[in-house]
Scaffold this motif. Structure first.
Motif, PDB file in Angstrom:
ATOM      1  N   TYR A 140       5.367 -10.615  -4.864  1.00 29.16           N
ATOM      2  CA  TYR A 140       6.174  -9.454  -4.500  1.00 29.16           C
ATOM      3  C   TYR A 140       5.492  -8.715  -3.353  1.00 29.16           C
ATOM      4  O   TYR A 140       4.350  -9.018  -2.983  1.00 29.16           O
ATOM      5  N   HIS A 144       5.377  -2.490  -3.361  1.00 27.53           N
ATOM      6  CA  HIS A 144       6.045  -2.464  -4.671  1.00 27.53           C
ATOM      7  C   HIS A 144       5.037  -2.681  -5.813  1.00 27.53           C
ATOM      8  O   HIS A 144       5.096  -2.011  -6.853  1.00 27.53           O
ATOM      9  N   ASN A 148       4.586   0.484  -8.395  1.00 28.70           N
ATOM     10  CA  ASN A 148       5.288   0.363  -9.678  1.00 28.70           C
ATOM     11  C   ASN A 148       4.427  -0.204 -10.800  1.00 28.70           C
ATOM     12  O   ASN A 148       4.752  -0.013 -11.979  1.00 28.70           O
TER      13      ASN A 148
END
Length: 588
Positions: A140, A144, A148
């Motif tokens: 990813y 992010h 997160n």
């Protein structure tokens, strides 16, 4: 606690059954949802959510669990792989939604030793900020991942560490209680029968060895030929010494002076006879030297070349020595004086360097004292700043806890509302999935029909081809065939030729090979001749060098013998002059 433990056991069983290379996640979830109809709706929703999340993020979870087995979990069982996946998913994706109290109850429902070991490895700051972040960023986007997943895990780290300390302390206390309450085993002695005393074994008879043959005397004696050579050498040496001694005495007798220059009288003979102890000179036969019967050993090519190279190196070394002597490299006194000067200079430099190091040591000691004082002042300032920062952080933590409590209350209300609408959403999901399955079955049925039609057409085409081939085989064919050796086959290959041309080329090739072999044979003969000529030249050089070495040795030996004779003659002359002087003085 048993409620969440049972749910997680169901998720672990289903994860163990999932095969990623065979099963698809959607179909697997549908099959699991149909098999969980007997559970309550709340349990069913919790299990499906956990299972779908573990299947969706199985790559991220596999990175952490595999690294745990390699580094800290080497003694853990691979059967607990799914358990560690579920723990990693709950800590990464569900900790904020469930809340810390609910997460604690789930962790307490699981085995304490395994969960504590994995969570301590996963919530390590070093692991989260280094390789876990890097590996997740490959799948990813880094922003992010940091926003997160990594930051929430670092925020929950202190509470999770406290939970792990509580669990480990409780497990240690329980282990201590179990150790105290355990019943000790009482050892008993074995009722063994006393063994019989061993009998003294009969000694084995000493084997008789055959008497060895004595060592022959010839082993420690020189060969007879060597003894004969030594005797002949010794006899020749004695004969040579006798001849040399007789020659010396003859020369001395001829050189003795007579009294008054006249013929010797009877009195003078009587006076000289007792004092001069010279023996009579006897004539000896000619000397016979021993000639060996054996022919000298014939040298091979390697020995000849080796000896030639040795003489060549000796000549080069002698020339270099002469060149050095011509250039003036003979005197070493200047070098010794220069060496003494340089040693004195080095000693002076060493004394100066030692004094410089001593002064530098004093300076470094003073600088260290000043630096220590400066470091103490800086530490005081840093301690004051740290106290101020800790006070500010305590205030911020209190405010954050208040905000989190409010957020948790709101989240609990939202979860209660969501649980009411879970059943409706599940029914819609089941209907949509049934519709998708029906469409997929219709498509698969159409594909099967098309494949069946294509297979029938292929079978019909193959049967037609087989019938045509059989018809061609039944046709009559000519058995004999005319062969033209000069005709080219015409297969379309590069460099294609007829059989006749091929035979001609083979004949030419054999002739060229035969000619090359003859040339190679002639070249070998020429090389042998040149090599034999080189060996003859080296043999001539070796013989010349040997003659020169023998000549120099003979000249050196003759010079030493002549010097010895000269010294002996001088000594004998002095003795004779003294005796003559003693005999002549009384007559006068």
């Amino acid at each position: 606690m048993s409620y969440y433990g049972r749910c997680i056991e169901i998720v672990i069983e289903q994860l163990d059954k999932f095969k990623p290379e065979k099963d698809s996640p959607e179909l697997f979830l549908e099959a699991v949802s149909t098999s969980l109809q007997a559970l309550s709706p709340q349990k069913q929703a919790f299990v499906t959510e956990l299972l779908s999340g573990c299947l969706k993020y199985r790559k991220l979870l596999a990175i952490v669990v595999d690294a745990f087995y390699v580094r800290d979990g080497q003694l853990c069982l691979w059967a607990d792989y799914s358990l560690f996946q579920v723990l990693c998913y709950l800590a990464t994706f569900q900790l904020d939604e469930l809340g810390f109290q609910l997460f604690c109850s789930i962790v307490r429902a699981l085995p304490a030793g395994k969960t504590c070991k994995f969570l301590r490895f996963f919530f390590s700051t070093l692991n989260l900020c280094s390789w876990i972040k890097d590996e997740w960023s490959l799948i990813y986007t880094p922003a992010h991942v940091q926003e997160n997943w990594i930051e929430p895990l670092l925020r929950w780290q202190p509470e999770v560490q406290g939970l792990l300390d509580q669990l480990e302390g409780g497990s240690a206390h329980q282990a201590a209680l179990s150790k105290v309450q355990a019943k000790l085993t009482e050892p008993r002695e074995f009722s063994l029968t006393t063994p019989r005393p061993r009998a003294i074994p009969v000694p084995d008879p000493v084997p008789t060895v055959a008497k060895p043959r004595p060592v022959p005397r010839s082993t420690y004696q020189e060969p007879r030929e060597q003894q004969q050579l030594q005797l002949i050498k010794r006899s020749n040496r004695l004969k040579a010494e006798e001849l040399l001694l007789l020659a010396n005495r003859e020369e001395l007798r001829c050189a003795m002076p007579r009294p008054h220059g006249g013929p010797p009288t009877q009195d003078s003979k009587q006076q000289l006879r007792p004092q001069s102890a010279l023996p009579r000179i006897r004539k000896t036969p000619k000397l016979t030297f021993y000639r060996p019967d054996h022919v000298p050993v014939k040298l091979n090519a390697a020995a000849i070349l080796r000896e030639g190279a040795l003489y060549r190196r000796q000549v080069e070394k002698e020339l270099q020595r002469v060149d050095k002597l011509v250039d003036g490299h003979g005197d070493i006194s200047e070098f010794l004086e220069w060496q003494e000067r340089m040693q004195a200079k080095d000693r002076a430099e060493q004394l100066a360097m030692s004094e410089c190091r001593r002064l530098q040591g004093k300076l470094s000691h003073e600088e260290a004292v000043l630096a220590r004082q400066h470091v103490l002042q800086e530490n005081k300032q840093k301690a004051d700043q740290k106290k101020e920062q800790t006070a500010e952080l305590m205030l911020q933590c209190a405010e954050r806890r208040l905000r989190e409590d409010r957020a948790m209350k709101e989240l609990a209300e939202q979860v209660a509302e969501a649980q009411k609408n879970v059943k409706v959403a599940q029914m819609k999901l089941v209907k949509s999935r049934r519709q998708i399955v029906q469409e997929m079955t219709d498509e698969s049925r159409e594909l099967l029909q098309r494949s069946m039609k294509a297979a029938e057409e292929e079978h019909r085409r193959r049967s037609e081809l087989i019938s045509q081939l059989r018809a061609l085989e039944t046709r009559p064919s000519r058995k004999g065939k005319l062969v033209d050796l000069t005709q080219i086959p015409g297969y379309g290959l590069e460099g294609e030729m007829s059989v006749a041309e091929l035979r001609e080329r083979l004949a030419l090739l054999k002739e060229t090979q035969k000619r090359e072999e003859e040339e190679r044979r002639d070249q070998i003969i020429r090389d042998k001749r040149t090599k034999s000529e080189e060996l003859l030249n080296t043999m001539e050089q070796i013989s010349l060098c040997r003659m020169a070495v023998g000549r120099t040795a003979a000249l050196r030996y003759v010079g030493t013998e002549a010097f010895k004779l000269k010294t002996q003659m001088q000594l004998l002359g002095t003795q004779v002059s003294r005796t003559t002087f003693c005999h002549v003085t009384p007559g006068n």
